[in-house]
Enzyme design. Sequence first.
Site, mmCIF file in Angstrom:
data_model
loop_
_atom_site.group_PDB
_atom_site.id
_atom_site.type_symbol
_atom_site.label_atom_id
_atom_site.label_comp_id
_atom_site.label_asym_id
_atom_site.label_seq_id
_atom_site.Cartn_x
_atom_site.Cartn_y
_atom_site.Cartn_z
ATOM 1 N N SER A 133 0.833 -1.213 0.000
ATOM 2 C CA SER A 133 0.000 0.000 0.000
ATOM 3 C C SER A 133 0.864 1.257 0.000
ATOM 4 C CB SER A 133 -0.875 -0.007 1.258
ATOM 5 O OG SER A 133 -1.446 1.262 1.460
ATOM 6 N N TYR A 157 -1.989 5.387 -4.117
ATOM 7 C CA TYR A 157 -3.023 6.397 -3.877
ATOM 8 C C TYR A 157 -2.541 7.641 -4.592
ATOM 9 C CZ TYR A 157 -5.836 3.795 -0.527
ATOM 10 O OH TYR A 157 -6.682 2.887 0.053
ATOM 11 N N THR A 183 -5.554 2.734 -6.999
ATOM 12 C CA THR A 183 -6.868 2.557 -6.361
ATOM 13 C C THR A 183 -7.721 3.787 -6.636
ATOM 14 O OG1 THR A 183 -5.899 1.160 -4.681
ATOM 15 C CG2 THR A 183 -8.020 2.152 -4.143
ATOM 16 N N LYS A 265 -7.819 -0.373 -9.592
ATOM 17 C CA LYS A 265 -8.501 -1.103 -8.513
ATOM 18 C C LYS A 265 -9.733 -0.347 -8.051
ATOM 19 C CE LYS A 265 -7.623 -3.091 -3.904
ATOM 20 N NZ LYS A 265 -8.095 -2.189 -2.869
ATOM 21 N N HIS A 289 -13.385 -2.525 -2.186
ATOM 22 C CA HIS A 289 -12.510 -2.155 -1.075
ATOM 23 C C HIS A 289 -12.937 -2.874 0.212
ATOM 24 C CE1 HIS A 289 -9.483 1.281 -0.501
ATOM 25 N NE2 HIS A 289 -9.490 0.727 0.675
ATOM 26 N N ASP A 320 -11.210 -8.764 -5.854
ATOM 27 C CA ASP A 320 -11.164 -8.925 -4.400
ATOM 28 C C ASP A 320 -12.452 -8.449 -3.761
ATOM 29 O OD1 ASP A 320 -11.139 -6.208 -3.414
ATOM 30 O OD2 ASP A 320 -8.955 -6.128 -3.497
ATOM 31 N N GLY A 343 -7.446 -10.369 1.323
ATOM 32 C CA GLY A 343 -7.317 -9.149 2.120
ATOM 33 C C GLY A 343 -7.285 -9.425 3.617
#
Length: 392
Positions: A133, A157, A183, A265, A289, A320, A343
Site C-alpha cells: 500500500s 493512492y 486505487t 482497482k 474495497h 477482491d 485481504g
Amino acid sequence: MSDEEKPSLGMQRQLEIYLRGAQGSKPAFPISIEDLEEKARQALSPEAYAYLAGGAGGEDTMRANREAFRRWRIVPRLLRDVAQRDSSVEILGQRLPAPLLLAPIGVQEILHPEAELAVARSSAELGIPFVLSTVSSRTIEQVAEAMGPAPRWFQLYWSRSNELTASLVKRAEQAGYGAIMVTLDTSLLAWRERDVQHAYLPFIHGQGLANYWSDPVFRAMLPEPPEQNPMAAIQRFAQIFSNPSQTWNDLQFLKDQTQLPILLKGILSADDAAHGVDSGADGIIVSNHGGRQVDGAVAALDALPGVLERVGSQTTVLFDSGIRRGSDLFKAVALGARAVLLGRPYAYGLAAGGSEGVRDVLLNFLADVELTLGLAGCRSFSEVQPDRLVRG
Ligand code: FNR
C-alpha cells in the site's frame, strides 16, 4: 515414491497437521478465518481491530460481499483423473503458484510491530505477490529489501500533487515492483461508523506514512522535516492524500510516468471498466474495497460478470472483496477472474502471529485451493469454467 504418488501441496499440508496431531500438537493458529479474526481481535487494541474489521456505514456492503459468494454453488465433476494438479497461473507474463495475490492493506504497524516486513517475508517465501500500500508503515525500499527477487506490486493512492505521485511511482519502479495498482475508489475517505465512534484514524497519529516521510518531494513541501514537526507533516498529508477532481483523462499522466503495467482497482461497473481499457490500463481489479468505501454498494462478486462480459477479452481482470476460503477463489475464477486478492484474512494472521501467522494463513489457503480444485474435478485453473457453477 514416483512423481505420480507424491502428495500434493494440499495433501502435504493436511498430513503434516494430522501427523503432528497424532503426537499431541494442535495447529498454532486457528484454521477457520472466523476464529482467526477472533484471535486477532484479542491481540489488537479496540481501535486497531475496528479499523481492520470494519467497513463503511452500517457495513451492508461487507455482508453483501459474503452473501454473493453463497449464491453461487460449485458443481463437482467426478472420475476425471485429477491425480496431477497444477494450481499455477500466468498473470501479466509471470507464473504464480496460484491465482492469488495479497491485497494492499495499509498501516500494518497497528496490527503487528514488524508490520509490512512480516508480510513481505512470508509472501516472498511462498512466491505469492504482495501488493504494498501507499500508506504502509515501512517504505517501498524497505519492503523491497525484505523480499529480494520475489514478486511484488505497488498500490498507488494518487495524490493531489502530481509531482509526489510521480516520485512514488518512480521509487516503486526502481525498487523492483512489477506493476502499479492504482486505487480509484478512495477519492474521499468513507464514513466508517466504527472509526468515527472511536474518533480514531491512524494517519492522524502519524501511522502509515512511511512512504511520505521518506519521499524527497513530500519533504520539500514541508516547513520543517517530519521528524521535527510531525503535526505539520500530518496536516500536509491530509491535504494532498487524494484528489477527488480527477477524471479518466488524467490516467495518461500516470502512463507517462512509468513503463510498468498499470491496473485499476475498485472498478464495479462495466462502463468504468471500458473507460479503463480505453485509457490504456493493463488490468482491472473488480473490488469494493472490502465494503470500506460505499455502504450499500453492489457486492463485488455480483459486479464481476458484467465487467468480464465487457472487457474480459481485452484485459486482465482480477478480483477482491470477500475472499475467505479456497471455494471463494474457485468461484471467482470460474466466473472469469484471472486471480484474486486476499485481504483481511492475512491481516488477521499478521495480528495473531506476525510473519508466522501470515505464513500459516497462506499455507492453509493454498492447501484449500488446491484440494478444492481437484475435488471439483479440475487439474488446472484453465479447466475452471463458468459451467462449474450454478445459482444456489
Ligand atoms: C484495505 N484496502 C486497501 N486498499 C488499497 O488499495 N489501499 C490500502 O491502503 C488499503 N488499506 C486497507 C486497510 C484495511 C485495514 C483493509 C481491511 C483493507 C482494501 C484491500 O486492498 C481489499 O480491497 C479488501 O481488503 C478486500 O476485502 P476483504 O476480502 O478483505 O474483505
